[in-house]
Design a protein around this motif. Structure first.
Motif, short mmCIF file in Angstrom:
data_model
loop_
_atom_site.label_atom_id
_atom_site.label_comp_id
_atom_site.label_asym_id
_atom_site.label_seq_id
_atom_site.Cartn_x
_atom_site.Cartn_y
_atom_site.Cartn_z
N SER A 75 -24.49 20.08 27.96
CA SER A 75 -25.58 20.04 27.00
C SER A 75 -26.92 20.11 27.70
CB SER A 75 -25.50 18.75 26.18
OG SER A 75 -24.25 18.63 25.54
N ASP A 76 -27.91 20.55 26.96
CA ASP A 76 -29.27 20.62 27.49
C ASP A 76 -30.06 19.44 26.94
OD1 ASP A 76 -31.73 21.23 28.46
OD2 ASP A 76 -32.06 23.00 27.20
N TRP A 77 -30.36 18.49 27.83
CA TRP A 77 -31.09 17.29 27.42
C TRP A 77 -32.52 17.30 27.97
CZ3 TRP A 77 -28.49 15.42 23.69
CH2 TRP A 77 -27.09 15.37 23.73
N SER A 78 -33.02 18.48 28.32
CA SER A 78 -34.34 18.55 28.95
C SER A 78 -35.44 17.99 28.06
CB SER A 78 -34.66 20.00 29.34
OG SER A 78 -34.58 20.86 28.23
N ASP A 79 -35.26 18.08 26.74
CA ASP A 79 -36.30 17.54 25.84
C ASP A 79 -36.41 16.02 25.93
OD1 ASP A 79 -36.89 20.05 24.99
OD2 ASP A 79 -35.88 19.90 23.04
N TRP A 80 -35.36 15.37 26.43
CA TRP A 80 -35.39 13.90 26.50
C TRP A 80 -35.99 13.39 27.81
CZ3 TRP A 80 -32.85 15.35 22.26
CH2 TRP A 80 -32.76 14.45 21.21
N ILE A 81 -36.00 14.21 28.84
CA ILE A 81 -36.53 13.76 30.12
C ILE A 81 -38.02 13.48 29.97
CG2 ILE A 81 -36.78 14.27 32.56
CD1 ILE A 81 -33.89 14.02 31.57
N ARG A 128 -39.22 11.08 28.02
CA ARG A 128 -39.52 10.34 26.79
C ARG A 128 -39.78 8.88 27.11
NH1 ARG A 128 -36.50 12.25 21.29
NH2 ARG A 128 -36.75 14.50 21.59
N THR A 177 -35.51 9.16 32.83
CA THR A 177 -35.79 9.92 34.06
C THR A 177 -34.74 10.98 34.35
OG1 THR A 177 -34.66 8.24 35.41
CG2 THR A 177 -37.05 7.99 35.08
N SER A 178 -33.50 10.79 33.91
CA SER A 178 -32.48 11.82 34.14
C SER A 178 -31.30 11.63 33.20
CB SER A 178 -32.00 11.81 35.59
OG SER A 178 -31.22 10.67 35.86
N GLU A 222 -27.32 13.29 33.24
CA GLU A 222 -26.42 14.14 34.02
C GLU A 222 -25.00 14.03 33.47
OE1 GLU A 222 -25.16 14.87 38.72
OE2 GLU A 222 -26.34 13.12 38.13
#
Length: 286
Positions: A2-8, A10, A108-109, A111
């Motif tokens: 999954s792409d969680w880049s929008d949460w990094i 927050r 912060t991450s 994975e």
């Protein structure tokens, strides 16, 4: 993946006050006497700026229901089981009665990995805690998400049948059997609604634990208390713990500490001598 880049990146802010009532409940829960002066024992930050999701927003497991709401700090990871895997904590100053507490939490991450038991997701959060606007605690918390166990899977962990723990390897040991009342009180103090800590039928039948699970931060708090008995109150500069295997309420739990050069080596072990939680700490002036 999954792409969680929008949460990094927050963030979530919260505020609290370390008042006399909370302090009294914390000390009573841990069977501690009142400290000399206003400074409270290390670990009390676990009971400050706690989650405050409305009851209607809780999911089946007791955690806040997962959502892709832009205001949500936690991503809607599609793995149903969640646990606190560990933390790395730096103590900058003691927390004292009357302090106004401000907390900034930041993702912060995130994975994803494939483990022996299937998919895993690791979420790291940075918590910055200040007391009366002065930096007090820095914590990096790791949460792990995993698939549900099959409904017919064996209950974990297996019962311990042989007492093999050897206290001779440690400088100081405290042995106890965490009670249901202790778990309930700690859940109340930390506003932790995860049902594995207070709902035994759910813990067994749904999450497939042998009994109620002792909170990771409760074990850490007890280890911090053991360290304070050895080196003095508020004497630690850093503390890090990793949960390795669940501890079950009512089982014998050995808390142990030993000096290793300039650091403390700490652990929680079952009666078979198996490591359940490992920790390390560094004393230093505060």
């Amino acid at each position: 993946m999954s792409d969680w880049s929008d949460w990094i990146g927050r963030e979530q802010r919260s505020a609290d006050r370390l008042d006399e009532a909370l302090a009294a409940r914390w000390l009573a829960t841990l069977d501690l006497g009142a400290p000399d002066g206003a400074d409270m024992p290390q670990g009390i930050h676990f009971a400050l700026c706690t989650p405050q999701a409305p009851t209607a927003m809780l999911g089946e497991d007791g955690h806040p229901a997962r959502s892709d709401d832009p205001a949500s700090l936690y991503p809607p990871i599609d793995l149903p089981r969640r646990m606190w895997a560990g933390s790395e904590i730096t103590f900058l100053r003691p927390l004292a009665l009357g302090d106004r507490i401000d907390k900034l939490s930041r993702v912060t991450s995130i994975e994803e990995k494939e483990g022996r038991s299937g998919r895993l997701a690791f979420l790291k959060l940075e918590h910055s805690i200040s007391a009366n606007t002065e930096a007090a605690i820095r914590e990096t918390q790791t949460l792990v998400y995993r698939d549900a166990s099959p409904s017919d899977s064996p209950l974990v962990p297996p019962e311990v049948t042989d007492s093999l723990f050897d206290p001779a390897a440690w400088d100081r040991v405290r042995t106890l059997a965490p009670s249901e009342a202790l778990l309930f009180r700690f859940s109340a103090l930390t506003f932790n609604t995860h049902r594995i800590h207070y709902d035994a039928p759910y813990a067994r039948e749904v999450e497939r634990y042998r009994g109620l699970v002792v909170h990771g931060p409760l074990i850490s708090t007890l280890l911090l208390q053991l360290a304070a008995d050895l080196v003095g109150p508020n004497a630690l500069r850093s503390f890090a713990f990793t949960a390795r295997s669940p501890a079950i309420a009512g089982d014998t739990l050995h808390l142990a500490v030993r000096q290793e050069g300039d650091t403390l080596d700490l652990a929680a072990l079952n009666d078979a001598g198996e490591l359940l939680t490992t920790a390390s700490a560094t004393p230093g002036g505060m």
